[in-house]
Design a protein around this motif. Structure first.
Motif, PDB file in Angstrom:
ATOM      1  N   GLN A 154      -4.316  -1.774 -20.153  1.00 20.41           N
ATOM      2  CA  GLN A 154      -4.054  -0.357 -20.395  1.00 20.41           C
ATOM      3  C   GLN A 154      -5.345   0.349 -20.759  1.00 20.41           C
ATOM      4  N   ARG A 155      -5.617   1.449 -20.055  1.00 22.71           N
ATOM      5  CA  ARG A 155      -6.817   2.228 -20.337  1.00 22.71           C
ATOM      6  C   ARG A 155      -6.496   3.702 -20.175  1.00 22.71           C
ATOM      7  N   ARG A 156      -7.101   4.518 -21.031  1.00 20.19           N
ATOM      8  CA  ARG A 156      -6.910   5.961 -20.901  1.00 20.19           C
ATOM      9  C   ARG A 156      -7.591   6.485 -19.643  1.00 20.19           C
ATOM     10  N   HIS A 157      -8.790   5.957 -19.357  1.00 19.54           N
ATOM     11  CA  HIS A 157      -9.533   6.403 -18.180  1.00 19.54           C
ATOM     12  C   HIS A 157      -9.829   5.181 -17.318  1.00 19.54           C
ATOM     13  N   LEU A 158      -8.977   4.939 -16.335  1.00 18.30           N
ATOM     14  CA  LEU A 158      -9.162   3.804 -15.450  1.00 18.30           C
ATOM     15  C   LEU A 158     -10.345   4.061 -14.530  1.00 18.30           C
ATOM     16  N   PRO A 159     -11.305   3.127 -14.443  1.00 20.14           N
ATOM     17  CA  PRO A 159     -12.468   3.347 -13.575  1.00 20.14           C
ATOM     18  C   PRO A 159     -12.052   3.646 -12.141  1.00 20.14           C
ATOM     19  N   LEU A 160     -12.779   4.532 -11.513  1.00 14.96           N
ATOM     20  CA  LEU A 160     -12.455   4.931 -10.154  1.00 14.96           C
ATOM     21  C   LEU A 160     -12.489   3.738  -9.207  1.00 14.96           C
ATOM     22  N   ARG A 161     -13.390   2.771  -9.428  1.00 18.67           N
ATOM     23  CA  ARG A 161     -13.464   1.616  -8.536  1.00 18.67           C
ATOM     24  C   ARG A 161     -12.166   0.813  -8.555  1.00 18.67           C
ATOM     25  N   VAL A 162     -11.484   0.757  -9.724  1.00 19.22           N
ATOM     26  CA  VAL A 162     -10.214   0.041  -9.812  1.00 19.22           C
ATOM     27  C   VAL A 162      -9.129   0.809  -9.062  1.00 19.22           C
ATOM     28  N   ARG A 163      -9.053   2.117  -9.301  1.00 26.90           N
ATOM     29  CA  ARG A 163      -8.050   2.928  -8.601  1.00 26.90           C
ATOM     30  C   ARG A 163      -8.266   2.868  -7.100  1.00 26.90           C
ATOM     31  N   ALA A 164      -9.520   2.934  -6.675  1.00 28.54           N
ATOM     32  CA  ALA A 164      -9.813   2.911  -5.241  1.00 28.54           C
ATOM     33  C   ALA A 164      -9.392   1.588  -4.624  1.00 28.54           C
ATOM     34  N   PHE A 165      -9.638   0.478  -5.322  1.00 35.70           N
ATOM     35  CA  PHE A 165      -9.273  -0.834  -4.791  1.00 35.70           C
ATOM     36  C   PHE A 165      -7.757  -0.996  -4.715  1.00 35.70           C
ATOM     37  N   VAL A 166      -7.045  -0.583  -5.756  1.00 37.63           N
ATOM     38  CA  VAL A 166      -5.588  -0.684  -5.754  1.00 37.63           C
ATOM     39  C   VAL A 166      -4.997   0.178  -4.634  1.00 37.63           C
ATOM     40  N   ASP A 167      -5.499   1.403  -4.481  1.00 40.95           N
ATOM     41  CA  ASP A 167      -5.020   2.271  -3.401  1.00 40.95           C
ATOM     42  C   ASP A 167      -5.314   1.669  -2.031  1.00 40.95           C
ATOM     43  N   PHE A 168      -6.474   1.030  -1.895  1.00 43.35           N
ATOM     44  CA  PHE A 168      -6.851   0.403  -0.630  1.00 43.35           C
ATOM     45  C   PHE A 168      -5.871  -0.717  -0.278  1.00 43.35           C
ATOM     46  N   LEU A 169      -5.529  -1.562  -1.246  1.00 44.32           N
ATOM     47  CA  LEU A 169      -4.581  -2.642  -0.987  1.00 44.32           C
ATOM     48  C   LEU A 169      -3.201  -2.102  -0.650  1.00 44.32           C
ATOM     49  N   ARG A 170      -2.736  -1.122  -1.403  1.00 47.25           N
ATOM     50  CA  ARG A 170      -1.405  -0.561  -1.138  1.00 47.25           C
ATOM     51  C   ARG A 170      -1.332   0.009   0.266  1.00 47.25           C
ATOM     52  N   HIS A 171      -2.352   0.749   0.668  1.00 49.48           N
ATOM     53  CA  HIS A 171      -2.370   1.351   1.999  1.00 49.48           C
ATOM     54  C   HIS A 171      -2.402   0.264   3.079  1.00 49.48           C
ATOM     55  N   THR A 172      -3.216  -0.757   2.883  1.00 48.86           N
ATOM     56  CA  THR A 172      -3.332  -1.818   3.879  1.00 48.86           C
ATOM     57  C   THR A 172      -2.031  -2.598   4.011  1.00 48.86           C
ATOM     58  N   TYR A 173      -1.440  -2.983   2.881  1.00 46.21           N
ATOM     59  CA  TYR A 173      -0.214  -3.776   2.916  1.00 46.21           C
ATOM     60  C   TYR A 173       0.975  -2.975   3.463  1.00 46.21           C
ATOM     61  N   ALA A 174       0.903  -1.649   3.381  1.00 48.73           N
ATOM     62  CA  ALA A 174       2.005  -0.802   3.860  1.00 48.73           C
ATOM     63  C   ALA A 174       1.953  -0.559   5.365  1.00 48.73           C
ATOM     64  N   GLN A 175       0.904  -1.003   6.023  1.00 50.33           N
ATOM     65  CA  GLN A 175       0.804  -0.796   7.462  1.00 50.33           C
ATOM     66  C   GLN A 175       1.925  -1.550   8.181  1.00 50.33           C
ATOM     67  N   PRO A 176       2.506  -0.934   9.208  1.00 51.05           N
ATOM     68  CA  PRO A 176       3.606  -1.594   9.934  1.00 51.05           C
ATOM     69  C   PRO A 176       3.190  -2.971  10.438  1.00 51.05           C
ATOM     70  N   ASP A 177       4.050  -3.947  10.194  1.00 53.94           N
ATOM     71  CA  ASP A 177       3.870  -5.321  10.672  1.00 53.94           C
ATOM     72  C   ASP A 177       2.622  -5.997  10.100  1.00 53.94           C
ATOM     73  N   TYR A 178       2.082  -5.481   8.989  1.00 56.10           N
ATOM     74  CA  TYR A 178       0.886  -6.134   8.426  1.00 56.10           C
ATOM     75  C   TYR A 178       1.143  -7.621   8.183  1.00 56.10           C
ATOM     76  N   TRP A 179       2.285  -7.951   7.591  1.00 55.42           N
ATOM     77  CA  TRP A 179       2.539  -9.329   7.184  1.00 55.42           C
ATOM     78  C   TRP A 179       2.847 -10.248   8.375  1.00 55.42           C
ATOM     79  N   ARG A 180       3.025  -9.670   9.556  1.00 55.73           N
ATOM     80  CA  ARG A 180       3.296 -10.479  10.749  1.00 55.73           C
ATOM     81  C   ARG A 180       2.159 -10.437  11.749  1.00 55.73           C
ATOM     82  N   LYS A 181       0.988  -9.967  11.341  1.00 58.81           N
ATOM     83  CA  LYS A 181      -0.137  -9.913  12.260  1.00 58.81           C
ATOM     84  C   LYS A 181      -0.574 -11.310  12.666  1.00 58.81           C
ATOM     85  N   LYS A 182      -0.950 -11.439  13.938  1.00 61.21           N
ATOM     86  CA  LYS A 182      -1.467 -12.715  14.412  1.00 61.21           C
ATOM     87  C   LYS A 182      -2.918 -12.878  13.937  1.00 61.21           C
ATOM     88  N   ILE A 183      -3.279 -14.092  13.546  1.00 59.87           N
ATOM     89  CA  ILE A 183      -4.667 -14.392  13.174  1.00 59.87           C
ATOM     90  C   ILE A 183      -5.139 -15.641  13.905  1.00 59.87           C
TER      91      ILE A 183
END
Length: 302
Positions: free
Chosen positions: A273-302
């Protein structure tokens, strides 16, 4: 605007200790400060300050009102800071913790893209299946796949964690496709073992979650091994979609008993818990949420 100015003037007068000091700080005449206070008290219908030529004293109503005003002004300042930070760019070093298997597949491969967007950020990724001490070990953000109960931490859901029963096409051709939960008794089920005992499979039947004690000739405490055994056609496995999604997409595994799927423990980003969360943390969390929300992300072929 007039109401806000009256409130901020009231707080400033109390902080400075006099109308004249507050007036000097703002660069206006003390009479203007007095008129703002008079207007505020008239609007509220209460006396906030007992004023003499030598000193000020808060009334009971003034004391209670001051606490609310200070809180409101502090929250406003924090909101403005947060908006300003979003228009800036992330900087600094980011300490990340993630479970080994998940981190290997769904955190480490994404970091180059994240760093390409945020060139003034550096990262250290620690992968471990133990429950890390976020505060004690200086972790900025931990990825966890679990039900969360520690109220001293803040969590942001990144994605659902769907769990499925899978088998290889070769195994299913030899042994058939189970249609009901009772059919699992006829199959070699590859289960996670923990401290000498087998963990059950949680599936849903008649709108209720049921934990099944499955039978098989191999068990292991490492989920990756179960995944590899399933790929090799050794039996059925109950695994998370984040782990087997690409194999399903490639046709190397296929799901069975889809109508009995039960929700798993979801995927979270967790931080102190922090009053002022560093921007780098917010940016990383937003990046993961956006990436994981992409259609069929979890079924991509690798």
């Amino acid at each position: 605007m007039g109401q806000f100015r009256q409130i901020s003037t009231f707080v400033e007068v109390v902080a400075k200790g006099s109308l004249s000091a507050a007036a000097r700080a703002e660069g206006i005449a003390p009479a203007m400060i007095g008129r703002r206070l008079d207007a505020l008290e008239a609007r509220l219908g209460v006396k906030l300050l007992q004023r003499t030529t030598r000193k000020l004293a808060l009334t009971d109503e003034g004391t209670a009102f001051l606490e609310d005003c200070q809180r409101i002004l502090a929250e406003l300042e924090e909101a403005e800071s947060a908006v300003s930070e979003r228009s800036a760019h992330a900087t600094g070093h980011l300490m990340i913790s993630a479970p080994a298997g998940f981190g290997r597949q769904h955190v480490a491969p994404l970091l180059p893209s994240f760093l390409a967007e945020h060139r003034d950020v550096t990262v250290t990724l620690n992968m471990s299946d133990r429950m890390v001490d976020i505060v004690g070990e200086g972790i900025d953000v931990a990825i966890r796949i679990a039900s969360l109960s520690d109220s001293s931490l803040v969590s942001v859901k990144l994605a659902d964690n769907e769990r499925v029963v899978v088998g290889s096409p070769a195994y299913l051709k030899r042994h058939g496709i189970p249609e009901t939960l009772a059919d699992l008794a006829k199959h070699n089920c590859l289960a996670i073992s923990s401290e000498g005992s087998q963990r059950g499979w949680t599936l849903r039947e008649d709108d209720k979650n049921v934990v099944l004690k499955v039978n098989g000739n191999m068990a292991c405490n490492d989920g990756q091994v179960l995944h590899e055994w399933a790929l090799a056609g050794k039996g059925l496995a109950w695994r998370s979609m984040w782990e087997v999604g690409s194999a399903i997409a490639a046709g190397r595994l296929q799901t069975v008993l889809d109508g009995y799927s039960a929700p798993g423990s979801d995927i979270y980003a967790v931080f102190a818990q922090r009053r002022h969360l560093p921007l780098r943390v917010r940016a990383f969390v937003d990046f993961l949420r956006h990436t994981y929300a992409q259609p069929d992300y979890w079924r991509k072929k690798i």
